[in-house]
Design an enzyme around this catalytic site. Sequence first.
Site, PDB file in Angstrom:
ATOM      1  NE  ARG A  25      -2.502  -1.314   3.356  1.00  0.00           N
ATOM      2  CZ  ARG A  25      -3.047  -1.124   4.550  1.00  0.00           C
ATOM      3  NH1 ARG A  25      -4.223  -0.529   4.656  1.00  0.00           N
ATOM      4  NH2 ARG A  25      -2.422  -1.526   5.638  1.00  0.00           N
ATOM      5  CG  ASN A  43      -4.176  -4.499   2.845  1.00  0.00           C
ATOM      6  OD1 ASN A  43      -3.661  -4.473   1.735  1.00  0.00           O
ATOM      7  ND2 ASN A  43      -3.468  -4.545   3.968  1.00  0.00           N
TER       8      ASN A  43
END
EC number: 6.2.-.-
Length: 770
Positions: A25, A43
């Site tokens: 990320r 996520n």
Amino acid sequence: MTAPVTRAVRRRVTVRGTVQGVGFRPFVHRLATDLALTGFVSNTASGVLIEVEGPPDGVGTFCDRLAEEAPPLASVTGVGVEELPVTGVDGTFTIRATDCSPGSTLLPPDTAACADCLRELGDPADRRHRHPFVTCTHCGPRFTIATGMPYDRAVTTMSGFPMCGECAREYGDPLDRRFHAQPVACPGCGPRLRLVPASGSGVRPARDAEALASARLLLTAGRIVAVKGLGGYHLACDATDARAVDTLRSRKARGGKPFAVMCADLDEVRRIAEVSPSELAALTGPRRPIVLLRRRPEANGLAPGVCPGSPHLGVLLPYTPVHTLLFGLPGDPPGPRMLVMTSGNRSGEPIVTDDDEALTRLAGLADAWLAHDRPIASPCDDSLLRVRPDGTEQVLRRSRGYVPRPLRLPVPVRPALAVGGDLKNALCLGAGDQAWFGPHIGDMGDLATLEAARRADARLRGLTGVSPELVAADRHPGYHSTRWAARLAGRAPVLVQHHHAHIASAMAEHGLDGTTPVIGVAFDGTGYGDDGTVWGGEVLLAGYTGFRRYARLSPAPLPGGDAGVANPCRLALARLWAAGLPWDADLPCVTACAPDERAVLQRQLTGGLACVPTSGMGRLFDAVSSLAGVCHRAGYEAQAALELEAAAASAWGADTAAYAFAGGLDPAPVLGALITDLRRGTPAAVLAARFHRGVARAVAEVCRRARQDTGLATVALSGGVFANALLEEECARLLAEDGFAVLRHGEVPPNDGGLALGQLVVAAHLRQEE
């Protein structure tokens, strides 16, 4: 003229693979920010979800670079792109909280401490100086601390360690190396070490830095310390202290089985072993397995009891900050630079992970326990491999550093669980085009290992989201694993013949779809045959849906089952009896058996009492080891065969003769020729080398004959005997020179540790055929 306005585009990008717990990320955030794009990344239980908006060129570049520039621990298996309506909202690119919707994603394995973390560990000016649990997004525990998915701190064993303000700031900063690194902590808020001495040892308890210093002093003094690592406890002692090594061997009832050695650094490795560039890469890579290296003759101070009778050493480097600190930083009082590091268990039991259990199960083995208060969610032993001369790796035990990384299947399978065998057990869970091995469990001989298998099954299901619709097991009716599979399935599991599963495992690893069979050479010690006898020297014509036994090693009686395996001299006498050769008094295997032992054995063989026929190639290696005078009694599995290989290796370049089998795989002429050479005074090492070459030439001859009969030109080599480097290399060389495509195991072990993968693909195909 006014330049045309470039219309924006918006895309939803779904990234699948090992993309959580690896810094994916923050990587996406930096990439989008650099390209001046807006949107978000999150996520999810199925991977990473991205929505990105901006100029078409920028969004296109973003999508192209996602997989190409992924973080080092990431493994992208798929990228899905969907066009969305443009929102036109100005703003920045953000990282959203984890979406806990149903689904599954992939968790990375545990990896060794990275160079950046080790620099901080040794830097007195850094706030994590000497912090035994220093880690970041690019290293450290993942699988062994995860209790659920998607991977977040709340579902790890770090949930009980609230972050201090500074760690929380790092954790929440997308530009920081520790952004959402779930194990992140520091000396002020993280786990703590403690030294627990054995009762009556005279050593006082200690914590943190003092615990490490005390443990180092104990090791220097020749004591045995149980050290808690990533996936369980090790038993450690000074590898240069002969008395300490012998004491550990005696306490653990390990027989003559070699110990692994952890070296403080590469200089220490080079003192005791020869290291090729490929072996160096394996030793120092993020997985940090145990690597089998060629032992230097002098071995520079290594205690003789570390690896008696073996030309190889199992060597590994420190892979946790605790290990690094145990050896000491510059300026610390000196301590051992080479440590025996063996699994923290009693022989035959699973590795210990629980602290209270360690104090009881390792009592009498350890003089002290170097423990910490971060729980281990999943046991995970050290992986073991060797590196071939061509630089490829052959994994012999697939565990830490590999698990739970999936394998891509060449054909889709229904959700299924394969339970493997009773030796070197490892489970395999599959669905669609992916299969997940569980960590090495060991030998399924008692309730403790069955319970370890049950927990491994539950952990795999929880981390992958796969609910098996069928269960596969070995056909052996006496296997603990097979009976457990029946209980799991609630009915009869799909039973797969042992050697068929070995060959299917090699086929699946190499991406074969099974439409064309292969010539499968499955050599091991024992496996339940379709005729109720013990197989293990098999040449099969095999695909996923079935096999035909094309050839096999001529059988001989296996006197006394396991008792016979532990006594290679008895196997040698049984082989001589089967070949019609006399038990002459000058033969080493005859003199190794007492007269009354020979008398009992004679009655067994002539009366067929407790003598199941076996075609096991491993048992032939054991028999020849005794006949050549190398090993008559085995204190651990495959000891006689390993010592025969070691002897052969010492004469490999000096002698190129080979004993000839009759009719393909009848060893009677081999035994006769070996006895003739023995009486001429030929050294045992030369006898061993000629035997190895003879087996390889027999394999090549049988495969040539099979090609003539069937037109098949692909050979798969599988089974535990092919962990023998000399034999595997020679078979592969001869077959390749003869124009065969040769399948050799790489990441999937050739021994029973890889059996479950073959069971999985065979069972899936058998059910499809029904």
